[in-house]
Design a protein around this motif. Structure first.
Motif, PDB file in Angstrom:
ATOM      1  N   ARG A 267       0.853  -1.203   0.000  1.00 38.79           N
ATOM      2  CA  ARG A 267       0.000   0.000   0.000  1.00 38.79           C
ATOM      3  C   ARG A 267       0.876   1.235   0.000  1.00 38.79           C
ATOM      4  N   GLN A 268       1.954   1.164   0.793  1.00 40.68           N
ATOM      5  CA  GLN A 268       2.757   2.343   1.048  1.00 40.68           C
ATOM      6  C   GLN A 268       3.835   2.610  -0.004  1.00 40.68           C
ATOM      7  N   TYR A 269       4.349   1.546  -0.610  1.00 36.34           N
ATOM      8  CA  TYR A 269       5.482   1.699  -1.530  1.00 36.34           C
ATOM      9  C   TYR A 269       5.182   1.116  -2.910  1.00 36.34           C
ATOM     10  N   ASP A 270       5.795   1.728  -3.937  1.00 34.49           N
ATOM     11  CA  ASP A 270       5.652   1.217  -5.300  1.00 34.49           C
ATOM     12  C   ASP A 270       6.694   0.150  -5.588  1.00 34.49           C
ATOM     13  N   VAL A 271       7.910   0.363  -5.033  1.00 36.33           N
ATOM     14  CA  VAL A 271       8.988  -0.609  -5.228  1.00 36.33           C
ATOM     15  C   VAL A 271       9.571  -0.956  -3.864  1.00 36.33           C
ATOM     16  N   ILE A 272       9.753  -2.236  -3.614  1.00 38.56           N
ATOM     17  CA  ILE A 272      10.358  -2.689  -2.359  1.00 38.56           C
ATOM     18  C   ILE A 272      11.588  -3.535  -2.699  1.00 38.56           C
ATOM     19  N   TYR A 273      12.736  -3.106  -2.206  1.00 33.27           N
ATOM     20  CA  TYR A 273      13.960  -3.854  -2.437  1.00 33.27           C
ATOM     21  C   TYR A 273      14.245  -4.719  -1.224  1.00 33.27           C
ATOM     22  N   LEU A 274      14.746  -5.906  -1.470  1.00 33.09           N
ATOM     23  CA  LEU A 274      15.171  -6.744  -0.355  1.00 33.09           C
ATOM     24  C   LEU A 274      16.385  -7.550  -0.784  1.00 33.09           C
ATOM     25  N   GLU A 275      17.011  -8.163   0.211  1.00 29.82           N
ATOM     26  CA  GLU A 275      18.241  -8.872  -0.041  1.00 29.82           C
ATOM     27  C   GLU A 275      17.954 -10.330  -0.355  1.00 29.82           C
ATOM     28  N   GLU A 276      18.658 -10.853  -1.348  1.00 27.61           N
ATOM     29  CA  GLU A 276      18.586 -12.278  -1.649  1.00 27.61           C
ATOM     30  C   GLU A 276      19.166 -12.983  -0.427  1.00 27.61           C
TER      31      GLU A 276
END
Ligand SMILES: [Zn+2]
Length: 387
Positions: A267-276
């Motif tokens: 809801r809050q973000y368009d893109v979410i980055y995370l670590e493999e």
């Protein structure tokens, strides 16, 4: 590229009559036996040195012979039987893949009653059809089903499973339409917290659900009760049932927590980055093992990716590279601080002598993940423009 539809699973409870429940049991037990027979056959081939040549097709072509020899099997839908063989084939494929990677996996196991819970109609409409509030299964009958929310998309497969609470049917549907959420223009990085479930680059954290510890204690108690009781006894069976119900409860609570957390993020973000994450490596580290496997990070990631796809948003995984050690600060001249500060797990705060940044270690990591993700996206954009 915008995703306009996704694969979606809808799960409903079945309300079989006692006779229908008996028929479901019979099919389940036949599938399990077939799985074990086919496993035995592969084992023999394997011992003769022909193990690798065994294929699904080889075994599937022998099904008609099996039906002649054991007429019981004619009572089960042919595709359902084929699916049991396909499951075995997948198990072996995974086994050989791991052997090839130099690992020493356990040889595929025979499936006891407590380990084989479901059977699948691999082609919706062929043996299984939903008809209003009834699920029509060939050779079993029309079973009342609680369709508590409408099904979207095109059903492809139906899996009937036996769980602690009774019988369920899962419809895997293709082309379920996406329901986009409004864009916010915001991006973030998220990191697994040590003491919290996750931390975002804006310093917002989600705590580990409190109920989980209690549920875990209950689970352990139920587990001990099972091991205390005599194998094959009625009391042990009862204890196993209770354990299964506790497991189901924990799973439900966790799934619910994952869904809510994931929804709030998309809801809050368009893109979410995370670590493999190399979960297997992490789990070997005992101190971390607990929080990581508890929180089921891999499961959460799947949920998050799925929710994002449904909402028209993105989840992007980056390769881990010193995200917890690098400094996410900015120097006076506006460039990135180059400091790298090694910290043991007990150090909770990132303190940078060069730029003066003092930040929670997880938040620092989340900021680095965001930065790395955006840099990667930028590089991709430049490469596309050049080409
Ligand atoms: Zn710094």
């Amino acid at each position: 590229m915008t995703v306009t539809s996704v694969r979606k699973t809808f799960k409903y409870q079945l309300m079989p009559t006692p006779a229908q429940a008996q028929a479901l049991e019979t099919v389940l037990s036949r599938c399990r036996t077939l799985y074990n027979i086919a496993l035995e056959q592969r084992k023999t081939w394997w011992q003769r040195g022909q193990g690798k040549s065994a294929t699904y097709y080889q075994q599937a072509t022998e099904l008609p012979d099996l039906k002649t020899a054991c007429p019981d099997y004619t009572e089960v839908n042919a595709q359902v039987l084929q699916d049991a063989l396909r499951r075995l084939d997948k198990t072996f494929a995974a086994f050989f893949r791991r052997v090839q990677h130099g690992e020493t996996p356990g040889y595929p196991r025979f499936q006891g009653e407590n380990r084989y819970h479901s059977f699948t109609y691999p082609q919706y409409g062929n043996g299984a059809v939903l008809d209003g509030s009834l699920l029509s299964l060939s050779k079993i009958g029309r079973i009342p089903i609680r369709v508590h929310r409408p099904l979207h998309g095109m059903p492809k497969t139906v899996t009937v499973s036996k769980e602690a609470g009774g019988w369920y049917a899962c419809f895997s549907c293709a082309e379920a339409p996406v329901q986009p959420l409004p864009f916010t223009g915001k991006e973030t990085g998220i990191d697994v917290g040590l003491n919290v479930f996750l931390m975002t680059a804006d310093g917002v954290f989600v705590e580990n659900p409190r109920h989980y510890r209690k549920a875990e204690r209950d689970l352990k108690k139920a587990q001990r009760r099972v091991s205390r009781r005599k194998k094959g006894s009625h009391r042990r069976k009862k204890a196993v049932k209770l354990l299964a119900r506790k497991h189901q409860k924990v799973q439900r609570q966790r799934r619910d927590f994952h869904h809510k957390t994931a929804l709030a993020l998309v809801r809050q973000y368009d893109v979410i980055y995370l670590e493999e994450l190399r979960v297997r490596n992490l789990v070997r580290n005992h101190r971390l093992a607990k929080s990581i496997s508890d929180a089921g990070w891999a499961q959460f990631r799947t949920t998050l990716e799925y929710k994002a796809a449904c909402a028209g948003k993105q989840v992007i995984a980056i390769e881990p590279a010193y995200t917890s050690q690098n400094c996410s600060g900015v120097l006076a001249d506006g460039t990135h601080c180059p400091e790298r500060i090694e910290k043991s797990l007990s150090v909770r705060t990132h303190i940078c002598p060069q730029c003066g940044l003092v930040l929670d270690r997880d938040e620092n990591a989340a900021r680095n993940i965001l930065r790395a993700g955006q840099a990667r996206q930028g590089a991709v954009a430049v490469a596309t423009a050049v080409n």
